[in-house]
Design a protein around this motif. Structure first.
Motif, PDB file in Angstrom:
ATOM      1  N   ALA A   1       0.739  -1.315   0.020  1.00  0.00           N
ATOM      2  CA  ALA A   1       0.111   0.053   0.030  1.00  0.00           C
ATOM      3  C   ALA A   1       0.722   1.341  -0.093  1.00  0.00           C
ATOM      4  O   ALA A   1       1.964   1.329   0.701  1.00  0.00           O
ATOM      5  CB  ALA A   1      -0.902   0.034   1.249  1.00  0.00           C
ATOM      6  N   ASP A   2       0.380   2.286  -0.719  1.00  0.00           N
ATOM      7  CA  ASP A   2       1.039   3.595  -0.800  1.00  0.00           C
ATOM      8  C   ASP A   2       0.787   4.078   0.985  1.00  0.00           C
ATOM      9  O   ASP A   2      -0.159   4.124   1.222  1.00  0.00           O
ATOM     10  CB  ASP A   2       0.411   4.518  -1.747  1.00  0.00           C
ATOM     11  N   PRO A   3       2.292   4.462   1.293  1.00  0.00           N
ATOM     12  CA  PRO A   3       1.945   4.848   2.844  1.00  0.00           C
ATOM     13  C   PRO A   3       1.169   6.208   3.107  1.00  0.00           C
ATOM     14  O   PRO A   3       0.635   6.408   3.887  1.00  0.00           O
ATOM     15  CB  PRO A   3       3.506   5.039   3.088  1.00  0.00           C
ATOM     16  N   ASP A   4       1.160   7.107   1.794  1.00  0.00           N
ATOM     17  CA  ASP A   4       0.146   8.359   2.182  1.00  0.00           C
ATOM     18  C   ASP A   4      -1.055   8.001   1.839  1.00  0.00           C
ATOM     19  O   ASP A   4      -1.950   8.623   2.571  1.00  0.00           O
ATOM     20  CB  ASP A   4       0.682   9.353   1.402  1.00  0.00           C
ATOM     21  N   THR A   5      -1.518   7.331   0.794  1.00  0.00           N
ATOM     22  CA  THR A   5      -3.060   7.074   0.496  1.00  0.00           C
ATOM     23  C   THR A   5      -3.513   5.881   0.912  1.00  0.00           C
ATOM     24  O   THR A   5      -4.838   5.846   0.923  1.00  0.00           O
ATOM     25  CB  THR A   5      -3.287   7.437  -1.006  1.00  0.00           C
ATOM     26  N   GLY A   6      -2.936   5.024   1.261  1.00  0.00           N
ATOM     27  CA  GLY A   6      -3.332   3.543   1.506  1.00  0.00           C
ATOM     28  C   GLY A   6      -3.960   2.744   0.337  1.00  0.00           C
ATOM     29  O   GLY A   6      -4.389   1.655   0.286  1.00  0.00           O
ATOM     30  N   ALA A   7      -3.577   3.315  -0.917  1.00  0.00           N
ATOM     31  CA  ALA A   7      -4.085   2.782  -2.364  1.00  0.00           C
ATOM     32  C   ALA A   7      -2.998   1.598  -2.562  1.00  0.00           C
ATOM     33  O   ALA A   7      -1.928   1.942  -2.381  1.00  0.00           O
ATOM     34  CB  ALA A   7      -3.896   3.857  -3.291  1.00  0.00           C
ATOM     35  N   VAL A   8      -3.586   0.551  -3.223  1.00  0.00           N
ATOM     36  CA  VAL A   8      -2.907  -0.660  -3.430  1.00  0.00           C
ATOM     37  C   VAL A   8      -3.562  -1.493  -4.660  1.00  0.00           C
ATOM     38  O   VAL A   8      -4.851  -1.278  -4.606  1.00  0.00           O
ATOM     39  CB  VAL A   8      -2.559  -1.478  -2.388  1.00  0.00           C
ATOM     40  N   HIS A   9      -2.849  -2.007  -5.509  1.00  0.00           N
ATOM     41  CA  HIS A   9      -3.537  -2.815  -6.601  1.00  0.00           C
ATOM     42  C   HIS A   9      -3.854  -4.301  -5.993  1.00  0.00           C
ATOM     43  O   HIS A   9      -3.391  -5.148  -6.366  1.00  0.00           O
ATOM     44  CB  HIS A   9      -2.783  -2.782  -7.730  1.00  0.00           C
ATOM     45  N   ALA A  10      -4.727  -4.234  -4.934  1.00  0.00           N
ATOM     46  CA  ALA A  10      -5.021  -5.302  -4.331  1.00  0.00           C
ATOM     47  C   ALA A  10      -6.501  -5.932  -4.956  1.00  0.00           C
ATOM     48  O   ALA A  10      -6.906  -6.966  -4.326  1.00  0.00           O
ATOM     49  CB  ALA A  10      -5.298  -5.188  -2.866  1.00  0.00           C
ATOM     50  N   CYS A  11      -6.682  -5.500  -6.049  1.00  0.00           N
ATOM     51  CA  CYS A  11      -7.850  -6.178  -7.013  1.00  0.00           C
ATOM     52  C   CYS A  11      -7.372  -6.610  -8.279  1.00  0.00           C
ATOM     53  O   CYS A  11      -7.615  -7.124  -9.284  1.00  0.00           O
ATOM     54  CB  CYS A  11      -8.795  -5.333  -7.072  1.00  0.00           C
ATOM     55  N   GLY A  12      -5.595  -6.370  -8.405  1.00  0.00           N
ATOM     56  CA  GLY A  12      -4.992  -6.852  -9.629  1.00  0.00           C
ATOM     57  C   GLY A  12      -5.523  -5.941 -11.013  1.00  0.00           C
ATOM     58  O   GLY A  12      -5.279  -6.431 -12.024  1.00  0.00           O
ATOM     59  N   HIS A  13      -5.784  -4.722 -10.845  1.00  0.00           N
ATOM     60  CA  HIS A  13      -6.151  -4.052 -12.112  1.00  0.00           C
ATOM     61  C   HIS A  13      -4.928  -3.827 -12.769  1.00  0.00           C
ATOM     62  O   HIS A  13      -4.952  -3.432 -14.191  1.00  0.00           O
ATOM     63  CB  HIS A  13      -7.012  -2.810 -11.622  1.00  0.00           C
ATOM     64  N   ASN A  14      -3.582  -3.721 -12.069  1.00  0.00           N
ATOM     65  CA  ASN A  14      -2.603  -3.657 -12.901  1.00  0.00           C
ATOM     66  C   ASN A  14      -2.373  -4.804 -13.826  1.00  0.00           C
ATOM     67  O   ASN A  14      -2.020  -4.628 -15.060  1.00  0.00           O
ATOM     68  CB  ASN A  14      -1.262  -3.473 -11.924  1.00  0.00           C
ATOM     69  N   ALA A  15      -2.909  -5.959 -13.501  1.00  0.00           N
ATOM     70  CA  ALA A  15      -2.742  -7.107 -14.353  1.00  0.00           C
ATOM     71  C   ALA A  15      -3.671  -6.718 -15.731  1.00  0.00           C
ATOM     72  O   ALA A  15      -3.466  -7.339 -16.777  1.00  0.00           O
ATOM     73  CB  ALA A  15      -3.183  -8.316 -13.657  1.00  0.00           C
ATOM     74  N   GLN A  16      -4.969  -6.282 -15.422  1.00  0.00           N
ATOM     75  CA  GLN A  16      -6.012  -5.805 -16.189  1.00  0.00           C
ATOM     76  C   GLN A  16      -5.390  -4.856 -17.265  1.00  0.00           C
ATOM     77  O   GLN A  16      -5.344  -5.091 -18.569  1.00  0.00           O
ATOM     78  CB  GLN A  16      -7.018  -5.069 -15.905  1.00  0.00           C
ATOM     79  N   LEU A  17      -4.392  -4.063 -16.821  1.00  0.00           N
ATOM     80  CA  LEU A  17      -3.739  -3.097 -18.014  1.00  0.00           C
ATOM     81  C   LEU A  17      -2.678  -3.933 -18.571  1.00  0.00           C
ATOM     82  O   LEU A  17      -2.336  -3.498 -19.918  1.00  0.00           O
ATOM     83  CB  LEU A  17      -3.286  -1.850 -17.112  1.00  0.00           C
ATOM     84  N   ALA A  18      -2.037  -4.851 -17.970  1.00  0.00           N
ATOM     85  CA  ALA A  18      -0.772  -5.740 -18.494  1.00  0.00           C
ATOM     86  C   ALA A  18      -1.706  -6.490 -19.726  1.00  0.00           C
ATOM     87  O   ALA A  18      -1.137  -6.673 -21.058  1.00  0.00           O
ATOM     88  CB  ALA A  18      -0.492  -6.894 -17.650  1.00  0.00           C
ATOM     89  N   ASN A  19      -2.847  -6.983 -19.262  1.00  0.00           N
ATOM     90  CA  ASN A  19      -3.852  -7.693 -20.423  1.00  0.00           C
ATOM     91  C   ASN A  19      -4.052  -6.553 -21.684  1.00  0.00           C
ATOM     92  O   ASN A  19      -4.081  -6.960 -22.849  1.00  0.00           O
ATOM     93  CB  ASN A  19      -5.131  -7.991 -19.956  1.00  0.00           C
ATOM     94  N   LEU A  20      -4.316  -5.262 -21.395  1.00  0.00           N
ATOM     95  CA  LEU A  20      -4.782  -4.201 -22.328  1.00  0.00           C
ATOM     96  C   LEU A  20      -3.466  -4.148 -23.268  1.00  0.00           C
ATOM     97  O   LEU A  20      -3.502  -4.139 -24.424  1.00  0.00           O
ATOM     98  CB  LEU A  20      -5.002  -3.172 -21.477  1.00  0.00           C
ATOM     99  N   VAL A  21      -2.338  -3.924 -22.603  1.00  0.00           N
ATOM    100  CA  VAL A  21      -1.246  -3.568 -23.527  1.00  0.00           C
ATOM    101  C   VAL A  21      -0.555  -4.692 -23.926  1.00  0.00           C
ATOM    102  O   VAL A  21      -0.022  -4.747 -25.140  1.00  0.00           O
ATOM    103  CB  VAL A  21      -0.151  -2.473 -22.716  1.00  0.00           C
ATOM    104  N   GLY A  22      -0.605  -5.738 -23.364  1.00  0.00           N
ATOM    105  CA  GLY A  22       0.047  -7.004 -23.942  1.00  0.00           C
ATOM    106  C   GLY A  22      -0.954  -7.473 -25.317  1.00  0.00           C
ATOM    107  O   GLY A  22      -0.270  -7.858 -26.080  1.00  0.00           O
TER     108      GLY A  22
END
Ligand SMILES: [Zn+2]
Ligand SMILES: [Zn+2]
Length: 449
Positions: free
Chosen positions: A92-113
């Protein structure tokens, strides 16, 4: 010929596998919440531009799209840009608590891939249609004060990014829409593509009473917390009336329960979703839930205000897309890769909104351990999480865009779906405010708007 095109697509994805994984990790390293995904959008844009594509940005505050190929039939590939909040997650980002814990970065990998597969190989020019690559804002339904602000300032109407894309007309000429989603607790090389999900309405509830000294003079107060507890129990009393087939879920939380223990709580706030398997069932359950919530205010002689916001629409999977995707999964991942059955899942996604207008596919793919959104969610198989889904998506698009019959099936399916206007009517019907006052000194004032 189709097989040869698919081989070229998979070779191009393999050739860029390191780029795809590095991109996925780069996105993971800088998680951003919905309608704030500025850096994440820029990362996607940079890859699209590197492929020579013309990119349009700021689709709905953030987001980007680029179209390749030619032909009237338009297949969209979607990837969600946003992270969620879980400060307990190690990444998690220490400032915002945001984190890719739903794997949306993998969705973007799927998109660019998928873009690498179809564009870098040149295959997109050898098939009969266009592919639109779309990085979509704001799928997680959270950070709602921020989004209510965007709504009030007129920057968005809807909390979901795909809903905004629909409203703004970006989806009008799509004939099919595909994405992938990280599978929860799915470390295996597994694909579940054929299912439906619930839709929902989001709810903010405020009970108001009168403060008083909790010890010396509670009889002078009106206890808003008691109103909230009674309202919640009245909702629980409804549960036996929900039909199994409707898959109703109502899960309220108290967001403000009182201010000081020696003061009778004068204002208590709650949030909830009301979810169900069809738009009609959501509306029906929501009406009952609002009545039940109001009863708490009636009992104590206080006020209640219920603000309903459109949530997401039920997801419907297109069978043509699902069967092509599953055939590719058996070929590429293995004969046992596909989960059989056609379950109904009681969570929700704004891909559901897209599938109200366009034939769509939202498969869950493996390579991830831990539950999505939880602190232990993580990638355990980088190739399966980030690279293999792009092959499945790109090969499925090759199947569709080389097969006039598949394109006809999808166009026929699209004709049976909602128009943008009918969708907007349905989703806007979820918006409303109920205000009721049961004060002893007030006339019974019941109004709805
Ligand atoms: Zn999520
Ligand atoms: Zn998600």
């Amino acid at each position: 010929m189709t097989e040869e095109l698919k081989a070229r697509v998979c070779d191009a994805i393999d050739a860029h596998a390191d780029d795809i994984v590095a991109f996925a990790k780069d996105v993971q390293a800088e998680p951003e919440l919905g309608y704030k995904e500025v850096k994440t959008t820029a990362k996607v844009v940079s890859i699209f531009e590197g492929l020579g594509l013309n990119v349009e940005t700021e689709l709905a505050i953030t987001g980007a799209r680029a179209r390749a190929g030619s032909g009237d039939f338009v297949a969209a590939v979607l990837g969600e840009l946003d992270a969620l909040v879980n400060p307990d997650h190690p990444l998690a980002d220490p400032d915002t608590g945001a984190v890719h814990a739903c794997g949306h970065n993998a969705q973007l990998a799927n998109l660019v891939g998928t873009a690498f597969g179809l564009v870098a190989s040149g295959v997109v020019d050898d098939i009969d249609g266009s592919v639109e690559f779309v990085a979509v804002p704001a799928e997680e339904y959270l950070d709602l004060d921020y989004r209510r602000g965007l709504h009030e300032s007129g920057d968005i109407e809807f909390f979901g990014g795909k809903q905004e894309l629909i409203r703004r007309g970006y989806v009008d000429d799509w004939d099919a829409a595909v994405m992938m989603h990280a599978g929860s607790n799915t470390p295996e090389r597994e694909v579940t593509s054929n299912f439906s999900t619930n839709g929902f309405v989001g709810k903010f509830v405020t009970y108001r009473g009168t403060e008083a000294h909790a010890g010396a003079a509670p009889e002078e107060g009106v206890n808003a917390l008691n109103a909230a507890m009674l309202g919640m129990n009245a909702v629980n009393a409804l549960r036996e009336t929900f039909r199994d087939d409707d898959h109703v879920r109502v899960h309220p939380i108290v967001t403000r329960g009182g201010d000081g223990v020696n003061v009778v709580p004068a204002e208590v706030t709650m949030e909830s979703y009301v979810r169900a398997a069809s738009i009609e069932a959501v509306s029906e359950a929501n009406e009952s839930v609002n009545r039940a919530l109001s009863s708490g205010a009636m009992a104590v002689g206080g006020d209640v205000e219920i603000e309903d916001y459109p949530g997401y629409m039920p997801l419907r999977t297109n069978q043509t897309l699902a069967s092509l995707y599953e055939a590719n999964a058996r070929d590429i991942v293995g004969p046992d890769a596909v989960t059989e059955g056609r379950p109904h899942l009681s969570g929700s996604t704004d891909m559901g909104d897209i599938t109200q207008l366009v034939p769509g596919l939202h498969p869950w793919t493996g390579g991830f351990d831990g539950a999505v959104h939880a602190r232990d969610f993580r990638v355990v198989d980088e190739e399966m999480a980030y690279v293999v889904p792009a092959k499945l998506t790109a090969c499925t698009l090759v199947d569709v865009l080389t097969d006039p019959e598949a394109m006809n099936d999808l166009r026929a399916a699209k004709n049976g779906k909602r128009s943008r206007a009918s969708y907007l009517d349905a989703v806007r019907s979820f918006r409303g405010t109920v205000t009721e006052s049961y004060r002893e000194d007030a006339e019974s004032d019941v109004r709805e708007e």
